[in-house]
Motif scaffolding. Structure first.
Motif, PDB file in Angstrom:
ATOM      1  N   THR A 121       0.795  -1.327   0.126  1.00  0.00           N
ATOM      2  CA  THR A 121       0.462   0.023   0.054  1.00  0.00           C
ATOM      3  C   THR A 121       0.978   0.909   0.140  1.00  0.00           C
ATOM      4  N   TYR A 122       0.904   2.101  -0.743  1.00  0.00           N
ATOM      5  CA  TYR A 122       1.255   3.486  -0.731  1.00  0.00           C
ATOM      6  C   TYR A 122       0.300   4.729  -0.959  1.00  0.00           C
ATOM      7  N   ASP A 123       1.021   5.007  -0.009  1.00  0.00           N
ATOM      8  CA  ASP A 123      -0.174   6.816  -0.226  1.00  0.00           C
ATOM      9  C   ASP A 123      -1.145   6.446   1.110  1.00  0.00           C
ATOM     10  N   SER A 124      -1.175   5.216   1.871  1.00  0.00           N
ATOM     11  CA  SER A 124      -3.222   4.930   1.553  1.00  0.00           C
ATOM     12  C   SER A 124      -3.742   4.500   0.875  1.00  0.00           C
ATOM     13  N   LYS A 125      -4.032   4.810  -0.373  1.00  0.00           N
ATOM     14  CA  LYS A 125      -4.375   4.961  -0.951  1.00  0.00           C
ATOM     15  C   LYS A 125      -4.630   3.697  -2.518  1.00  0.00           C
ATOM     16  N   VAL A 126      -2.972   3.608  -2.524  1.00  0.00           N
ATOM     17  CA  VAL A 126      -2.153   2.868  -3.800  1.00  0.00           C
ATOM     18  C   VAL A 126      -2.295   1.194  -3.190  1.00  0.00           C
ATOM     19  N   VAL A 127      -2.930   0.244  -3.811  1.00  0.00           N
ATOM     20  CA  VAL A 127      -2.628  -0.973  -3.297  1.00  0.00           C
ATOM     21  C   VAL A 127      -2.319  -1.726  -4.161  1.00  0.00           C
ATOM     22  N   ARG A 167      -7.070  -4.878 -10.618  1.00  0.00           N
ATOM     23  CA  ARG A 167      -7.652  -3.518 -10.022  1.00  0.00           C
ATOM     24  C   ARG A 167      -7.591  -3.172 -11.293  1.00  0.00           C
ATOM     25  N   THR A 218      -0.100   0.438 -13.442  1.00  0.00           N
ATOM     26  CA  THR A 218       0.025   1.211 -12.333  1.00  0.00           C
ATOM     27  C   THR A 218       1.812   1.773 -11.764  1.00  0.00           C
TER      28      THR A 218
END
Length: 98
Positions: free
Chosen positions: A2-8, A42, A48
């Motif tokens: 998980t990156y920046d609590s947004k991108v999984v 996704r 991504t």
């Protein structure tokens, strides 16, 4: 991952363990870089890309509790990718040295 609590990103444990080694090494040195992966679950058959920086949170979530054995050849391939102008890409695992 998980990156920046947004991108999984859903990446299998073996590949994720190798990526973690490479990403942490770059972040320890304060280096920023691009990371691109295919993400069919996704967004269809797309990919991504993120800009990885020490100032953005990054979490590695593993499915299993055991740490996979690391292949030094794969770490080297991924490190070369991370240091290239195109940035880190999840490349296939090469055969381990015999």
């Amino acid at each position: 991952m998980t990156y920046d609590s947004k991108v999984v990103a859903t990446i299998d444990d073996r590949a994720l363990a190798h990526l973690q080694v490479v990403i942490w090494a770059k972040l320890r040195r304060g280096e920023t870089f691009a990371f691109t992966w295919n993400d069919p679950e996704r967004n269809g058959f797309g990919r991504t890309s993120i800009w990885v920086t020490p100032h953005v949170s990054l979490a590695f979530d593993f499915f299993g509790s055991k740490t996979p054995a690391l292949n030094p050849a794969w770490i080297e391939v991924l490190t070369k990718s991370a240091n290239s102008p195109g940035g880190l890409q999840l490349l296939p695992e090469p055969s381990p040295p015999s």
